[in-house]
Write a protein that holds these residues in place. Structure first.
Motif, PDB file in Angstrom:
ATOM      1  N   ARG A 192       0.867  -1.180   0.000  1.00 55.64           N
ATOM      2  CA  ARG A 192       0.000   0.000   0.000  1.00 55.64           C
ATOM      3  C   ARG A 192       0.904   1.231   0.000  1.00 55.64           C
ATOM      4  NH1 ARG A 192      -5.532   0.257   1.868  1.00 55.64           N
ATOM      5  NH2 ARG A 192      -6.131   2.418   2.058  1.00 55.64           N
ATOM      6  N   GLY A 193       1.484   1.511  -1.135  1.00 55.40           N
ATOM      7  CA  GLY A 193       2.458   2.604  -1.239  1.00 55.40           C
ATOM      8  C   GLY A 193       3.815   2.182  -0.696  1.00 55.40           C
ATOM      9  N   ALA A 194       3.846   1.095   0.038  1.00 56.48           N
ATOM     10  CA  ALA A 194       5.078   0.501   0.571  1.00 56.48           C
ATOM     11  C   ALA A 194       4.731  -0.937   0.951  1.00 56.48           C
ATOM     12  CB  ALA A 194       5.551   1.277   1.801  1.00 56.48           C
ATOM     13  N   GLN A 195       5.745  -1.740   1.188  1.00 53.76           N
ATOM     14  CA  GLN A 195       5.495  -3.135   1.577  1.00 53.76           C
ATOM     15  C   GLN A 195       5.286  -3.164   3.093  1.00 53.76           C
ATOM     16  OE1 GLN A 195       5.027  -5.702  -0.588  1.00 53.76           O
ATOM     17  NE2 GLN A 195       4.384  -6.745   1.272  1.00 53.76           N
ATOM     18  N   ILE A 196       4.031  -2.988   3.497  1.00 54.24           N
ATOM     19  CA  ILE A 196       3.730  -2.795   4.924  1.00 54.24           C
ATOM     20  C   ILE A 196       3.432  -4.139   5.608  1.00 54.24           C
ATOM     21  CG2 ILE A 196       2.112  -1.706   6.560  1.00 54.24           C
ATOM     22  CD1 ILE A 196       1.791   0.574   4.545  1.00 54.24           C
ATOM     23  N   THR A 197       3.899  -4.259   6.833  1.00 51.74           N
ATOM     24  CA  THR A 197       3.573  -5.414   7.668  1.00 51.74           C
ATOM     25  C   THR A 197       2.955  -4.893   8.965  1.00 51.74           C
ATOM     26  OG1 THR A 197       5.366  -6.766   6.800  1.00 51.74           O
ATOM     27  CG2 THR A 197       4.526  -7.385   8.960  1.00 51.74           C
ATOM     28  N   VAL A 224       7.482   6.617   4.629  1.00 49.85           N
ATOM     29  CA  VAL A 224       6.926   7.277   5.821  1.00 49.85           C
ATOM     30  C   VAL A 224       5.531   7.822   5.497  1.00 49.85           C
ATOM     31  CG1 VAL A 224       7.146   9.306   7.323  1.00 49.85           C
ATOM     32  CG2 VAL A 224       9.131   7.835   6.908  1.00 49.85           C
ATOM     33  N   ALA A 225       5.397   8.454   4.325  1.00 49.63           N
ATOM     34  CA  ALA A 225       4.106   9.026   3.926  1.00 49.63           C
ATOM     35  C   ALA A 225       3.055   7.920   3.795  1.00 49.63           C
ATOM     36  CB  ALA A 225       4.256   9.783   2.611  1.00 49.63           C
ATOM     37  N   ALA A 226       3.450   6.814   3.175  1.00 48.34           N
ATOM     38  CA  ALA A 226       2.507   5.696   2.978  1.00 48.34           C
ATOM     39  C   ALA A 226       2.081   5.121   4.327  1.00 48.34           C
ATOM     40  CB  ALA A 226       3.160   4.621   2.119  1.00 48.34           C
ATOM     41  N   MET A 227       3.044   4.988   5.246  1.00 45.25           N
ATOM     42  CA  MET A 227       2.729   4.422   6.554  1.00 45.25           C
ATOM     43  C   MET A 227       1.845   5.363   7.360  1.00 45.25           C
ATOM     44  SD  MET A 227       6.007   2.352   7.981  1.00 45.25           S
ATOM     45  CE  MET A 227       5.451   2.396   9.651  1.00 45.25           C
ATOM     46  N   THR A 228       2.182   6.648   7.330  1.00 41.87           N
ATOM     47  CA  THR A 228       1.411   7.637   8.088  1.00 41.87           C
ATOM     48  C   THR A 228      -0.039   7.636   7.613  1.00 41.87           C
ATOM     49  OG1 THR A 228       3.419   8.938   8.195  1.00 41.87           O
ATOM     50  CG2 THR A 228       1.400  10.058   8.825  1.00 41.87           C
TER      51      THR A 228
END
Lengths: 222, 217
Positions: B124-129, B172-176
């Motif tokens: 989601r904009g980054a490989q988030i876990t 950082v933007a994707a996570m935020t």
């Protein structure tokens, strides 16, 4: 994976290894119709602990090795021979070791040379050279038997090949011979089915032999 | 490098969080059971004291081991302004005798934990876990079967994503942006900065449970 024997060149007493011997061994492989396939390289690094109090060095392993093998380019192997310990890890373990700043590289040796195909066998002849010099420190040879992965099942055919090979080499009257010293893999927790960890253990054993040879030569000189 | 934020949630709201995450991520959760062993260098070893974590994944029939080194967090005015911690992190898979190796090298056991819960991995904009787990301590050495919760009734939520020095601002933007969706249920902040549980969590959880997570975002 296919099983292999890693052998080292044992010079006769009072002699040392030379580039000429490597050339002649290469000619031996070609004389039995080994087909040259390309270069190969393995790297072995000795690590030493970074200590705040040098007097306590005896508490830490003196024979801590790291090995990278061409057959597993994304893996790295650690060995402590004194404790019969071999570990397989991703190559990134080297970055972790650097970041920990607890052990550093003492010396690195490259094993490099050419690879040959000979029927079901794959042969690799390599020079042992410190990474920052051209001084030849030893000669190694890998013999891999591609159809079999069991150490026990391949013992006979490997033995026969080794005998034949010794015969070919002996015709050249070189000052030394190849030695095969099989480590006790079970002591390292390794089974009969061959893996790259077996290869790493064999390199550590070969290295110990090369060091013993060099030390013996130095002792004679002194 | 990795970007990371953490938060806590009461166990009674974990099911609602799972429904929300399921709706947000569109993937199925994976069960999580990790034995984490934290080792520290012995008193004489190393230029500076060092720490390494060995993670044993107990979820699979054959446990697998990972060595993890967490380095320093990014510093400076830029790092202060963002709500996500950016830090160096290196991992390496290893064979099962890795604990023996580190003991042989002079590392000592500092503490060990057992994390039990679930994780979602998605793009989601980054490989988030996202991991949601209860943190347990062992009463006897390595006795993972007899572990007891460190904070009964509370679970740890961690959101991480791999990053590099080139792309961390986007990560950082994707996570935020992702974390904002979780805000009704929990606060996520840099590790070590405790923000406690969210007062609105009970209401948000009740709403999610009645909705069944059907609302897609």
């Amino acid at each position: 994976m296919p099983l292999k024997w890693v052998m080292h060149w044992q010079p006769n007493a009072g002699t040392t290894v030379s580039g000429q011997i490597v050339t002649e061994i290469t000619q031996c492989v070609e004389s039995i119709n080994g087909v040259k396939e390309g270069r190969w390289k393995a790297t072995l690094t000795y690590y030493k602990p970074m200590l705040r109090e040098q007097a306590l060095a005896a508490e830490f392993p003196r024979d801590f090795l790291g090995i990278s093998l061409p057959e597993q380019p994304n893996k790295y192997y650690f060995i402590i021979r004194g404790q019969r310990l071999v570990l397989e890890a991703d190559s990134s373990i080297q970055t972790i070791m650097e970041k920990l700043q607890s052990y550093k590289s003492k010396v690195s040796l490259n094993f490099e040379g050419f690879q040959y195909q000979l029927g079901d066998f794959q042969l690799r002849v390599g020079k042992v050279v410190p990474s920052h010099s051209e001084n030849l420190r030893g000669i190694v040879m890998e013999v891999e038997y591609l159809p079999i992965s069991s150490i026990e099942k391949s013992r006979q055919i490997m033995g026969e090949f080794f005998e034949l090979w010794q015969e070919v080499v002996s015709k050249r009257s070189l000052p030394g011979q190849f030695m095969h010293m099989e480590p006790n893999f079970a002591e390292y927790g390794l089974g009969d089915l061959y893996t790259s960890q077996h290869t790493a253990v064999q390199y550590a054993t070969v290295m110990a032999q090369l060091i013993a040879t060099v030390q013996a030569v130095q002792a004679v000189r002194n | 490098m990795e970007c990371v934020v953490q938060g806590i949630i009461e166990t009674q709201h974990v099911e609602a969080l799972e429904i929300l995450l399921q709706g947000l991520c569109g993937v199925h959760r994976e069960r999580l059971r990790i034995h984490e062993i934290c080792l520290k260098s012995g008193p004489n070893l190393g230029v500076v004291a060092s720490e390494v974590r060995l993670l044993c994944d107990l979820e699979h029939p054959e446990p697998s081991w990972t060595v993890r080194h967490i380095g320093g967090a990014m510093r400076g005015a830029g790092a202060e302004q963002i709500s996500v911690l950016v830090r160096t992190m290196v991992e390496s898979k290893a064979s099962k005798n890795v604990l023996r190796l580190f003991y042989a090298l002079g590392y000592k056991l500092d503490h060990e934990l057992l994390r039990v819960g679930f994780a979602f991995h998605f793009q989601r904009g980054a490989q988030i876990t996202v991991t949601v787990s209860s943190v347990n301590k062992m009463l006897k050495l390595h006795a993972t079967d007899e572990a007891v919760p460190v904070t009964p009734g509370i679970q740890l939520v961690e959101v991480t994503a791999p990053a590099s020095s080139e792309n961390y601002t986007e990560v950082v933007a994707a996570m935020t942006s992702f974390c904002e969706y979780l805000a009704p249920l929990l606060h996520l902040s840099k590790p070590g900065i405790s923000t406690g549980v969210v007062p609105s969590a009970a209401a948000a959880a009740a709403s999610l449970m009645s909705d069944g997570g059907g609302t897609t975002l």
